[in-house]
Design a protein around this motif. Structure first.
Motif, PDB file in Angstrom:
ATOM      1  N   ALA A   1       2.541  -9.527   4.347  1.00 34.49           N
ATOM      2  CA  ALA A   1       2.706  -9.727   2.756  1.00 34.49           C
ATOM      3  C   ALA A   1       2.236  -8.350   2.457  1.00 34.49           C
ATOM      4  O   ALA A   1       2.574  -7.758   1.450  1.00 34.49           O
ATOM      5  N   LEU A   2       1.107  -7.586   3.288  1.00 33.38           N
ATOM      6  CA  LEU A   2       0.713  -6.409   2.622  1.00 33.38           C
ATOM      7  C   LEU A   2       1.600  -5.266   3.118  1.00 33.38           C
ATOM      8  O   LEU A   2       1.797  -4.196   2.297  1.00 33.38           O
ATOM      9  N   THR A   3       2.102  -5.226   4.106  1.00 32.16           N
ATOM     10  CA  THR A   3       2.963  -4.050   4.746  1.00 32.16           C
ATOM     11  C   THR A   3       4.209  -3.846   3.808  1.00 32.16           C
ATOM     12  O   THR A   3       4.761  -2.943   3.642  1.00 32.16           O
ATOM     13  N   ALA A   4       4.380  -5.119   3.290  1.00 31.97           N
ATOM     14  CA  ALA A   4       5.874  -5.299   2.457  1.00 31.97           C
ATOM     15  C   ALA A   4       5.545  -4.429   1.175  1.00 31.97           C
ATOM     16  O   ALA A   4       6.652  -3.892   0.300  1.00 31.97           O
ATOM     17  N   VAL A   5       4.253  -4.302   0.666  1.00 33.86           N
ATOM     18  CA  VAL A   5       4.045  -3.731  -0.535  1.00 33.86           C
ATOM     19  C   VAL A   5       3.822  -2.057  -0.427  1.00 33.86           C
ATOM     20  O   VAL A   5       2.903  -1.604   0.175  1.00 33.86           O
ATOM     21  N   ARG A   6       5.002  -1.530  -0.825  1.00 34.03           N
ATOM     22  CA  ARG A   6       4.907   0.026  -0.720  1.00 34.03           C
ATOM     23  C   ARG A   6       5.728   0.571  -1.789  1.00 34.03           C
ATOM     24  O   ARG A   6       6.725  -0.099  -2.233  1.00 34.03           O
ATOM     25  N   PRO A   7       5.664   1.881  -1.873  1.00 34.05           N
ATOM     26  CA  PRO A   7       6.461   2.315  -3.086  1.00 34.05           C
ATOM     27  C   PRO A   7       7.841   2.729  -2.540  1.00 34.05           C
ATOM     28  O   PRO A   7       8.044   2.823  -1.453  1.00 34.05           O
ATOM     29  N   PRO A   8       8.670   2.633  -3.611  1.00 37.44           N
ATOM     30  CA  PRO A   8      10.128   2.486  -3.205  1.00 37.44           C
ATOM     31  C   PRO A   8      10.661   3.767  -2.385  1.00 37.44           C
ATOM     32  O   PRO A   8      11.536   3.573  -1.564  1.00 37.44           O
ATOM     33  N   TYR A   9      10.008   4.949  -2.597  1.00 35.58           N
ATOM     34  CA  TYR A   9      10.176   6.137  -1.753  1.00 35.58           C
ATOM     35  C   TYR A   9       9.920   5.984  -0.521  1.00 35.58           C
ATOM     36  O   TYR A   9      10.275   6.716   0.277  1.00 35.58           O
ATOM     37  N   ALA A  10       9.016   5.074   0.038  1.00 32.24           N
ATOM     38  CA  ALA A  10       8.599   5.098   1.444  1.00 32.24           C
ATOM     39  C   ALA A  10       8.903   3.865   2.087  1.00 32.24           C
ATOM     40  O   ALA A  10       8.743   3.692   3.171  1.00 32.24           O
ATOM     41  N   ARG A  11       9.971   3.044   1.442  1.00 30.46           N
ATOM     42  CA  ARG A  11      10.319   1.697   2.245  1.00 30.46           C
ATOM     43  C   ARG A  11      11.233   2.068   3.389  1.00 30.46           C
ATOM     44  O   ARG A  11      11.225   1.237   4.291  1.00 30.46           O
TER      45      ARG A  11
ATOM     46  N   ARG B   1      -4.286   3.293 -10.109  1.00 30.81           N
ATOM     47  CA  ARG B   1      -3.017   3.168 -11.202  1.00 30.81           C
ATOM     48  C   ARG B   1      -1.811   3.176 -10.383  1.00 30.81           C
ATOM     49  O   ARG B   1      -0.905   2.555 -10.413  1.00 30.81           O
ATOM     50  N   ARG B   2      -1.805   4.225  -9.511  1.00 29.35           N
ATOM     51  CA  ARG B   2      -0.471   4.187  -8.651  1.00 29.35           C
ATOM     52  C   ARG B   2      -0.137   3.071  -7.658  1.00 29.35           C
ATOM     53  O   ARG B   2       0.960   2.592  -7.806  1.00 29.35           O
ATOM     54  N   HIS B   3      -1.091   2.605  -7.024  1.00 27.12           N
ATOM     55  CA  HIS B   3      -1.032   1.464  -6.253  1.00 27.12           C
ATOM     56  C   HIS B   3      -0.653   0.179  -6.929  1.00 27.12           C
ATOM     57  O   HIS B   3       0.081  -0.673  -6.397  1.00 27.12           O
ATOM     58  N   ALA B   4      -1.325   0.004  -8.196  1.00 24.57           N
ATOM     59  CA  ALA B   4      -1.162  -1.096  -8.951  1.00 24.57           C
ATOM     60  C   ALA B   4       0.372  -1.261  -9.435  1.00 24.57           C
ATOM     61  O   ALA B   4       0.865  -2.345  -9.776  1.00 24.57           O
ATOM     62  N   GLU B   5       1.165  -0.179  -9.415  1.00 28.64           N
ATOM     63  CA  GLU B   5       2.520  -0.105  -9.873  1.00 28.64           C
ATOM     64  C   GLU B   5       3.430  -0.187  -8.582  1.00 28.64           C
ATOM     65  O   GLU B   5       4.534  -0.301  -8.899  1.00 28.64           O
ATOM     66  N   PHE B   6       3.059  -0.424  -7.269  1.00 32.11           N
ATOM     67  CA  PHE B   6       3.822  -0.850  -6.180  1.00 32.11           C
ATOM     68  C   PHE B   6       4.539  -1.990  -6.429  1.00 32.11           C
ATOM     69  O   PHE B   6       3.968  -3.198  -6.839  1.00 32.11           O
ATOM     70  N   PRO B   7       5.621  -2.343  -6.190  1.00 31.56           N
ATOM     71  CA  PRO B   7       6.337  -3.463  -6.117  1.00 31.56           C
ATOM     72  C   PRO B   7       5.641  -4.550  -5.363  1.00 31.56           C
ATOM     73  O   PRO B   7       5.481  -4.335  -4.221  1.00 31.56           O
ATOM     74  N   GLY B   8       5.528  -5.608  -5.911  1.00 30.70           N
ATOM     75  CA  GLY B   8       4.948  -6.625  -5.124  1.00 30.70           C
ATOM     76  C   GLY B   8       3.186  -6.662  -5.108  1.00 30.70           C
ATOM     77  O   GLY B   8       2.666  -7.727  -4.635  1.00 30.70           O
ATOM     78  N   MET B   9       2.610  -5.717  -5.572  1.00 31.98           N
ATOM     79  CA  MET B   9       1.250  -5.545  -5.451  1.00 31.98           C
ATOM     80  C   MET B   9       0.430  -6.814  -6.773  1.00 31.98           C
ATOM     81  O   MET B   9       1.007  -7.015  -7.725  1.00 31.98           O
ATOM     82  N   ARG B  10      -0.746  -7.213  -5.959  1.00 33.02           N
ATOM     83  CA  ARG B  10      -1.226  -8.224  -6.516  1.00 33.02           C
ATOM     84  C   ARG B  10      -2.882  -8.048  -6.518  1.00 33.02           C
ATOM     85  O   ARG B  10      -3.252  -7.307  -5.508  1.00 33.02           O
ATOM     86  N   GLN B  11      -3.486  -8.683  -7.477  1.00 34.78           N
ATOM     87  CA  GLN B  11      -4.998  -8.291  -7.551  1.00 34.78           C
ATOM     88  C   GLN B  11      -5.470  -8.928  -6.236  1.00 34.78           C
ATOM     89  O   GLN B  11      -6.617  -8.186  -5.635  1.00 34.78           O
TER      90      GLN B  11
END
Length: 232
Positions: free
Chosen positions: A54-64, A111-121
């Motif tokens: 669940a965590l490794t799936a949360v990555r910025p689009p440019y690094a997927r 702020r950058r990590h909060a914008e990653f697709p799928g990021m949750r608190q």
């Protein structure tokens, strides 16, 4: 929605200027003292992360679609962590979160990590707690727990530092139990996690071997299964 704390928060400013701040910072340095402790603690966090799909799936689009060497070495993360903990040798970034530059960098990264697709608190809370717990668990495994004075100062500092990345730490025992439960419920392997774990073990076998006994049971089982009972 993930709420970002401003680097110039009055509460953080007050803490950084408080009479106890320097002793708390000294406690962080004491907790992280010891041959290889920083590397083992870092490997503990990274290995745990890699066993949680669940965590490794949360990555910025440019690094997927790529596994950058910096990801495997954790170079950027190490530089940031050393600054955040007040362990860096860079004069301009010294004094930990008492340095406004360090706090501002932490806010920007949050702020950058909060914008990653799928990021949750709850993902951020888990990783923040894991980072805070790491050197304590390494020391406990080695039979060298910090003194009660150093522990209190360390946890007070880490609670303030982790607030910069939007996490609110409770007590150490409670955070450890939450991390254990999260790890036991969610550990497994994704294709990304497997590739990164294998590459990390090949590049840093000594850190993997040192961190293995510290891992929570389910992540440790996943790592051993993938690496064939890995032993450096």
């Amino acid at each position: 929605m993930i709420k970002i704390l401003s680097y110039d928060s009055p509460d953080l400013e007050q803490y950084a200027r408080s009479p106890g701040y320097q002793s708390d910072l000294a406690a962080v340095r004491a907790v992280y003292s010891g041959q290889g402790l920083l590397e083992t603690a870092g490997a503990f966090v990274f290995l745990t992360y890699l066993t949680l799909p669940a965590l490794t799936a949360v990555r910025p689009p440019y690094a997927r679609d790529s596994l950058a060497r910096s990801t495997l070495d954790g170079a950027a993360e190490r530089v940031f962590l050393l600054r955040l903990l007040g362990l860096t040798a860079e004069p301009a970034w010294s004094k930990g979160i008492g340095n406004a530059k360090v706090r501002k960098q932490a806010e920007m990264l949050a702020r950058r990590h909060a914008e990653f697709p799928g990021m949750r608190q709850d993902y951020i809370d888990f990783l923040a707690a894991l980072i805070a717990l790491a050197p304590l668990l390494v020391r406990l495994e080695a039979g060298q727990p910090p003194s009660s004075t150093h522990f209190r100062g360390y946890w007070r500092y880490m609670s303030a530092a982790m607030s910069l990345i939007t996490a609110k730490l409770s007590g150490e025992w409670e955070e450890e139990q939450k991390c254990r439960v999260f790890s036991e419920r969610n550990a497994g392997l994704s294709s990304d996690g497997e590739a990164m774990l294998t590459a990390f073990a090949a590049r840093h076998p000594e850190h993997v071997a040192a961190a293995l006994p510290v891992l929570f049971p389910r992540p440790r089982s996943v790592v051993r299964t993938l690496l064939g009972g890995f032993d450096a």
